[in-house]
Design an enzyme around this catalytic site. Structure first.
Site, PDB file in Angstrom:
ATOM      1  N   GLN A  10       5.671 -47.111  45.904  1.00 44.61           N
ATOM      2  CA  GLN A  10       5.750 -47.725  44.597  1.00 44.61           C
ATOM      3  C   GLN A  10       4.492 -48.082  44.028  1.00 44.61           C
ATOM      4  O   GLN A  10       3.663 -48.851  45.170  1.00 44.61           O
ATOM      5  CB  GLN A  10       6.871 -48.637  44.450  1.00 44.61           C
ATOM      6  CG  GLN A  10       7.287 -48.835  42.950  1.00 44.61           C
ATOM      7  CD  GLN A  10       8.650 -49.630  43.022  1.00 44.61           C
ATOM      8  OE1 GLN A  10       9.388 -49.207  43.883  1.00 44.61           O
ATOM      9  NE2 GLN A  10       9.020 -50.341  41.989  1.00 44.61           N
ATOM     10  N   SER A  94       6.765 -47.086  52.508  1.00 44.53           N
ATOM     11  CA  SER A  94       8.048 -47.705  51.901  1.00 44.53           C
ATOM     12  C   SER A  94       8.853 -46.596  51.392  1.00 44.53           C
ATOM     13  O   SER A  94       9.282 -45.735  52.182  1.00 44.53           O
ATOM     14  CB  SER A  94       7.610 -48.767  50.782  1.00 44.53           C
ATOM     15  OG  SER A  94       9.085 -49.255  50.518  1.00 44.53           O
ATOM     16  N   LEU A  95       9.132 -46.391  50.023  1.00 43.07           N
ATOM     17  CA  LEU A  95       9.871 -45.435  49.602  1.00 43.07           C
ATOM     18  C   LEU A  95       9.278 -43.786  50.103  1.00 43.07           C
ATOM     19  O   LEU A  95      10.190 -42.908  49.918  1.00 43.07           O
ATOM     20  CB  LEU A  95      10.112 -45.341  48.272  1.00 43.07           C
ATOM     21  CG  LEU A  95       8.884 -44.826  47.275  1.00 43.07           C
ATOM     22  CD1 LEU A  95       8.999 -43.181  46.657  1.00 43.07           C
ATOM     23  CD2 LEU A  95       8.771 -45.508  45.856  1.00 43.07           C
ATOM     24  N   ARG A 119      18.637 -46.988  46.162  1.00 42.49           N
ATOM     25  CA  ARG A 119      17.599 -47.981  46.609  1.00 42.49           C
ATOM     26  C   ARG A 119      17.092 -48.899  45.576  1.00 42.49           C
ATOM     27  O   ARG A 119      16.997 -50.211  45.927  1.00 42.49           O
ATOM     28  CB  ARG A 119      16.586 -47.359  47.803  1.00 42.49           C
ATOM     29  CG  ARG A 119      15.898 -48.237  48.575  1.00 42.49           C
ATOM     30  CD  ARG A 119      14.979 -47.155  49.383  1.00 42.49           C
ATOM     31  NE  ARG A 119      14.027 -47.944  50.214  1.00 42.49           N
ATOM     32  CZ  ARG A 119      13.066 -48.221  49.894  1.00 42.49           C
ATOM     33  NH1 ARG A 119      12.552 -48.087  48.691  1.00 42.49           N
ATOM     34  NH2 ARG A 119      12.150 -48.891  50.834  1.00 42.49           N
ATOM     35  N   HIS A 204      10.903 -56.043  50.911  1.00 44.53           N
ATOM     36  CA  HIS A 204      10.634 -56.178  52.310  1.00 44.53           C
ATOM     37  C   HIS A 204      10.554 -57.599  52.822  1.00 44.53           C
ATOM     38  O   HIS A 204       9.531 -57.994  53.625  1.00 44.53           O
ATOM     39  CB  HIS A 204       9.060 -55.272  52.689  1.00 44.53           C
ATOM     40  CG  HIS A 204       9.211 -53.924  52.076  1.00 44.53           C
ATOM     41  ND1 HIS A 204       9.870 -53.113  53.039  1.00 44.53           N
ATOM     42  CD2 HIS A 204       8.642 -52.868  51.310  1.00 44.53           C
ATOM     43  CE1 HIS A 204       9.787 -51.796  52.627  1.00 44.53           C
ATOM     44  NE2 HIS A 204       9.204 -51.856  51.393  1.00 44.53           N
ATOM     45  N   GLN A 253      14.349 -50.860  57.153  1.00 40.62           N
ATOM     46  CA  GLN A 253      13.186 -50.819  56.372  1.00 40.62           C
ATOM     47  C   GLN A 253      13.179 -51.678  55.046  1.00 40.62           C
ATOM     48  O   GLN A 253      12.337 -52.256  54.405  1.00 40.62           O
ATOM     49  CB  GLN A 253      12.744 -49.503  55.887  1.00 40.62           C
ATOM     50  CG  GLN A 253      11.370 -49.187  55.289  1.00 40.62           C
ATOM     51  CD  GLN A 253      11.682 -48.136  54.378  1.00 40.62           C
ATOM     52  OE1 GLN A 253      12.309 -48.335  53.356  1.00 40.62           O
ATOM     53  NE2 GLN A 253      10.885 -47.142  54.201  1.00 40.62           N
TER      54      GLN A 253
END
Length: 323
Positions: A10, A94-95, A119, A204, A253
């Site tokens: 992102q 991440s994503l 998510r 996170h 995660q």
């Protein structure tokens, strides 16, 4: 050349993303159409036309970034004959880890789109707007020890942890707003620059546990296959191919640290020294953020962004010619 494919997270989204691929290749248009159908929304129109504030929403940005990455992979395969299995590793920020798994055949495109939509929604729901915060600690004095010290100072007032260890000079902290504000003060005292991030939730960190619980439920019923290429997982900074371990790591995660610097360092370490031996990093999808990080973490490696049809074609020609 030992190759690793990197998939952005992102922040790399932009209005117009994927438009060049869609205009040039039917295979890219097919990816965007499949994602639209899976989500029941015209995400491809939002990606092409905006408005930017809607594209930036976490629930839209996450599947959109994945769609562009997978479209690029599909074009590489269908139009230019590139096999993902040519790479030694895939990894995503991440994503982007979902994009990596989709590219490596571990999760179907439709399932990946739906999981990322959920998510994004779950992460937004986890913490009321305004209660959480994130900040980027930057500058030559910024390292993990400094960030940990700043986060520890913030944690005296509430939840505050290191969220993204991106590279030396770029580390992100996350948590409750008052705690992050205190950590920013401490970081400045220690010689770092600290910039509050314009994000909708504190990603996170332990505050994301409700989102992790939602993802655990969704992932429990998702079909996950062994990837054709090992995925270097964010929370391990090491490769993984076991579907059940991958399922667990995707849940961890959500609240865990993105160990990107360690992941990249391990991949760039010669395989004779218990590393991945990667000499070429290629960023697949929107933007050049990971390419910039790669150049700082692995200065001896070749680092390429693949955004445009011309870049995709040139890359495959280089691979096939052995360059």
């Amino acid at each position: 050349m030992t190759l690793a494919l990197l998939f952005p997270g992102q922040g790399s989204q932009a209005v117009g993303m994927g438009a060049q691929l869609a205009d040039a290749f039917a295979s890219a248009r097919e990816v965007f159409a499949e994602v639209d159908e899976a989500l029941g929304q015209k995400l491809s129109v939002l990606m092409r036309e905006g408005p930017e504030d809607q594209l930036t929403l976490t629930e839209n940005a996450q599947p959109a970034l994945m769609a562009v990455s997978v479209a690029a992979i599909r074009v590489l395969k269908v139009e230019f004959g590139f096999d993902v299995a040519t790479a030694a590793y895939v990894a995503g920020h991440s994503l982007g880890e979902y994009s990596a798994l989709a590219a490596a055949g571990a999760i179907s495109l439709s399932d990946t789109a739906r999981l990322l939509k959920l998510r994004g929604q779950a992460m937004q729901r986890a913490v009321p707007v305004g209660q959480g915060a994130m900040a980027s600690l930057i500058g030559p004095k910024t390292d993990l020890a400094l960030a940990e010290a700043a986060a520890a100072a913030g944690a005296e007032l509430g939840v505050c942890v290191v969220a993204n260890d991106n590279n030396a000079g770029n580390i992100v902290i996350s948590g409750e707003k008052a705690a992050v504000d205190r950590a920013i003060e401490k970081a400045k005292e220690l010689g770092a620059r600290a910039i509050p991030l314009n994000v909708s939730a504190p990603f996170h960190c332990p505050l994301m546990q409700p989102a992790a619980d939602e993802m655990a439920a969704a992932l429990a019923s998702a079909t996950i296959l062994a990837p054709v290429v090992p995925v270097v997982a964010n929370v391990l900074a090491r490769p993984e191919s076991d579907p059940e371990v991958i399922r667990r790591l995707l849940v961890e995660q959500v609240t865990g640290r993105v160990r990107w610097r360690e992941s990249m360092e391990w991949m760039a370490t010669p395989d004779s020294q218990d590393g991945g031996g990667v000499t070429r990093f290629v960023e697949i999808g929107s933007g050049k953020v990971l390419t910039g990080m790669a150049k700082r973490i692995a200065p001896d490696a070749e680092c390429l962004p693949l955004n445009t049809p011309e870049e995709l074609e040139a890359f495959v020609k280089g691979v096939t010619s052995g360059e």
